[in-house]
Design a protein around this motif. Structure first.
Motif, PDB file in Angstrom:
ATOM      1  N   THR A 134       1.576   5.316  -9.107  1.00  0.00           N
ATOM      2  CA  THR A 134       0.405   5.981  -8.548  1.00  0.00           C
ATOM      3  C   THR A 134      -0.016   5.233  -7.292  1.00  0.00           C
ATOM      4  O   THR A 134       0.048   4.014  -7.228  1.00  0.00           O
ATOM      5  N   LEU A 135      -0.423   5.984  -6.287  1.00  0.00           N
ATOM      6  CA  LEU A 135      -0.947   5.421  -5.047  1.00  0.00           C
ATOM      7  C   LEU A 135      -2.275   6.095  -4.771  1.00  0.00           C
ATOM      8  O   LEU A 135      -2.409   7.312  -4.924  1.00  0.00           O
ATOM      9  N   GLY A 136      -3.237   5.304  -4.364  1.00  0.00           N
ATOM     10  CA  GLY A 136      -4.552   5.870  -4.083  1.00  0.00           C
ATOM     11  C   GLY A 136      -5.290   5.088  -3.028  1.00  0.00           C
ATOM     12  O   GLY A 136      -4.915   3.968  -2.676  1.00  0.00           O
ATOM     13  N   THR A 137      -6.338   5.675  -2.540  1.00  0.00           N
ATOM     14  CA  THR A 137      -7.162   5.038  -1.507  1.00  0.00           C
ATOM     15  C   THR A 137      -8.258   4.174  -2.122  1.00  0.00           C
ATOM     16  O   THR A 137      -9.064   3.592  -1.409  1.00  0.00           O
ATOM     17  N   SER A 138      -8.279   4.091  -3.463  1.00  0.00           N
ATOM     18  CA  SER A 138      -9.190   3.190  -4.167  1.00  0.00           C
ATOM     19  C   SER A 138      -8.418   2.542  -5.305  1.00  0.00           C
ATOM     20  O   SER A 138      -7.374   3.056  -5.733  1.00  0.00           O
ATOM     21  N   LEU A 139      -8.908   1.428  -5.805  1.00  0.00           N
ATOM     22  CA  LEU A 139      -8.250   0.712  -6.883  1.00  0.00           C
ATOM     23  C   LEU A 139      -8.082   1.630  -8.092  1.00  0.00           C
ATOM     24  O   LEU A 139      -9.051   2.207  -8.572  1.00  0.00           O
ATOM     25  N   GLY A 140      -6.852   1.815  -8.536  1.00  0.00           N
ATOM     26  CA  GLY A 140      -6.571   2.699  -9.663  1.00  0.00           C
ATOM     27  C   GLY A 140      -6.512   4.166  -9.289  1.00  0.00           C
ATOM     28  O   GLY A 140      -6.280   5.013 -10.145  1.00  0.00           O
ATOM     29  N   GLY A 141      -6.698   4.472  -8.020  1.00  0.00           N
ATOM     30  CA  GLY A 141      -6.724   5.859  -7.571  1.00  0.00           C
ATOM     31  C   GLY A 141      -5.346   6.500  -7.594  1.00  0.00           C
ATOM     32  O   GLY A 141      -4.319   5.833  -7.523  1.00  0.00           O
ATOM     33  N   THR A 142      -5.345   7.811  -7.674  1.00  0.00           N
ATOM     34  CA  THR A 142      -4.096   8.573  -7.684  1.00  0.00           C
ATOM     35  C   THR A 142      -4.140   9.712  -6.666  1.00  0.00           C
ATOM     36  O   THR A 142      -3.341  10.644  -6.747  1.00  0.00           O
ATOM     37  N   ASP A 143      -5.064   9.633  -5.717  1.00  0.00           N
ATOM     38  CA  ASP A 143      -5.247  10.741  -4.782  1.00  0.00           C
ATOM     39  C   ASP A 143      -4.096  10.900  -3.793  1.00  0.00           C
ATOM     40  O   ASP A 143      -3.955  11.963  -3.188  1.00  0.00           O
ATOM     41  N   LEU A 155      11.389   5.049  -6.049  1.00  0.00           N
ATOM     42  CA  LEU A 155      10.935   6.417  -5.778  1.00  0.00           C
ATOM     43  C   LEU A 155      10.729   6.563  -4.276  1.00  0.00           C
ATOM     44  O   LEU A 155      10.090   5.713  -3.648  1.00  0.00           O
ATOM     45  N   ALA A 156      11.255   7.630  -3.714  1.00  0.00           N
ATOM     46  CA  ALA A 156      11.042   7.921  -2.295  1.00  0.00           C
ATOM     47  C   ALA A 156       9.642   8.503  -2.120  1.00  0.00           C
ATOM     48  O   ALA A 156       9.225   9.370  -2.887  1.00  0.00           O
ATOM     49  N   VAL A 157       8.918   7.983  -1.149  1.00  0.00           N
ATOM     50  CA  VAL A 157       7.584   8.499  -0.833  1.00  0.00           C
ATOM     51  C   VAL A 157       7.553   8.864   0.646  1.00  0.00           C
ATOM     52  O   VAL A 157       8.278   8.298   1.460  1.00  0.00           O
ATOM     53  N   SER A 158       6.693   9.821   0.981  1.00  0.00           N
ATOM     54  CA  SER A 158       6.566  10.216   2.388  1.00  0.00           C
ATOM     55  C   SER A 158       5.149  10.692   2.636  1.00  0.00           C
ATOM     56  O   SER A 158       4.378  10.932   1.704  1.00  0.00           O
ATOM     57  N   ASN A 159       4.833  10.810   3.905  1.00  0.00           N
ATOM     58  CA  ASN A 159       3.535  11.329   4.337  1.00  0.00           C
ATOM     59  C   ASN A 159       2.342  10.509   3.857  1.00  0.00           C
ATOM     60  O   ASN A 159       1.281  11.063   3.558  1.00  0.00           O
ATOM     61  N   LEU A 160       2.541   9.197   3.741  1.00  0.00           N
ATOM     62  CA  LEU A 160       1.392   8.353   3.420  1.00  0.00           C
ATOM     63  C   LEU A 160       0.491   8.294   4.654  1.00  0.00           C
ATOM     64  O   LEU A 160       0.977   8.344   5.790  1.00  0.00           O
ATOM     65  N   PRO A 161      -0.810   8.181   4.478  1.00  0.00           N
ATOM     66  CA  PRO A 161      -1.694   8.156   5.640  1.00  0.00           C
ATOM     67  C   PRO A 161      -1.471   6.911   6.499  1.00  0.00           C
ATOM     68  O   PRO A 161      -1.207   5.828   5.986  1.00  0.00           O
ATOM     69  N   ASN A 162      -1.555   7.100   7.783  1.00  0.00           N
ATOM     70  CA  ASN A 162      -1.390   6.017   8.740  1.00  0.00           C
ATOM     71  C   ASN A 162      -2.653   5.173   8.798  1.00  0.00           C
ATOM     72  O   ASN A 162      -3.772   5.705   8.762  1.00  0.00           O
ATOM     73  N   LEU A 163      -2.509   3.874   8.900  1.00  0.00           N
ATOM     74  CA  LEU A 163      -3.614   2.934   9.028  1.00  0.00           C
ATOM     75  C   LEU A 163      -4.648   3.097   7.903  1.00  0.00           C
ATOM     76  O   LEU A 163      -5.855   3.117   8.118  1.00  0.00           O
ATOM     77  N   GLN A 164      -4.171   3.208   6.696  1.00  0.00           N
ATOM     78  CA  GLN A 164      -5.043   3.412   5.525  1.00  0.00           C
ATOM     79  C   GLN A 164      -4.738   2.327   4.488  1.00  0.00           C
ATOM     80  O   GLN A 164      -3.587   2.038   4.206  1.00  0.00           O
ATOM     81  N   LEU A 165      -5.763   1.742   3.918  1.00  0.00           N
ATOM     82  CA  LEU A 165      -5.584   0.791   2.821  1.00  0.00           C
ATOM     83  C   LEU A 165      -5.234   1.568   1.570  1.00  0.00           C
ATOM     84  O   LEU A 165      -5.948   2.493   1.174  1.00  0.00           O
TER      85      LEU A 165
END
Length: 166
Positions: A134-143, A155-165
């Motif tokens: 899971t990847l999220g913009t907050s701790l434990g997030g899945t957004d 796992l291949a991932v794509s389209n992650l937001p640029n300059l985002q924690l």
């Protein structure tokens, strides 16, 4: 009526009897017993076994024992013997170690300048039936990503937001 009481015997304090989630590098501590002549400590994968730790005789001044690597995710059986007046008395307990879990190997915690697409990799965990990333913009997030069950360790991932924690 006359009777004789049993002497005080040491008991394992750390980890506590019945403890779960014990670190695989955990050390052991027990209660000190006045007048004890010595201790003997062992840990096994079944009651009475010495296949994990076998301390041999320990001085009466010792109330702890450093452990090496314990098997992960397993119930272990500890026996602590106290020598009093030339007689050995036993105290037994059980505890369960933490299971070995997968860890990310692609990124270190706090990594910066990570690509917005690529392959995320993690270590395997013995006995794991599947993994979930899971990847999220907050701790434990899945957004950003919730992979569901994944059988492999990448796992291949794509389209992650640029300059985002993340």
């Amino acid at each position: 009526t006359t009777f004789t009481t049993a002497p005080l015997i040491a008991t394992l304090a750390t980890p506590a009897n019945g403890a779960t989630g014990v670190a695989t590098t955990s050390g052991y501590q027990w209660t000190a017993v006045a007048g004890a002549q010595g201790y003997y400590f062992y840990v096994g994968t079944s009651p009475g076994a010495k296949d994990v730790i076998n301390s041999g005789g320990l001085p009466a001044t010792w109330t702890s024992y450093a452990a090496g690597n314990l098997p992960a995710g397993q119930t272990l059986y500890a026996t602590l013997w106290t020598e009093q007046a030339g007689i050995w008395w036993a105290s037994s307990s059980t505890f369960t170690t933490k299971p070995q879990v997968a860890a990310l190997t692609t990124f270190s915690n706090g990594a910066t300048m990570v690509a917005t697409s690529g392959t995320v990799q993690w270590s395997s965990a013995p006995g794991a039936q599947a993994y979930r990333l899971t990847l999220g913009t907050s701790l434990g997030g899945t957004d950003l990503l919730d992979s569901g069950a994944v059988q492999g360790t990448s796992l291949a991932v794509s389209n992650l937001p640029n300059l985002q924690l993340i």
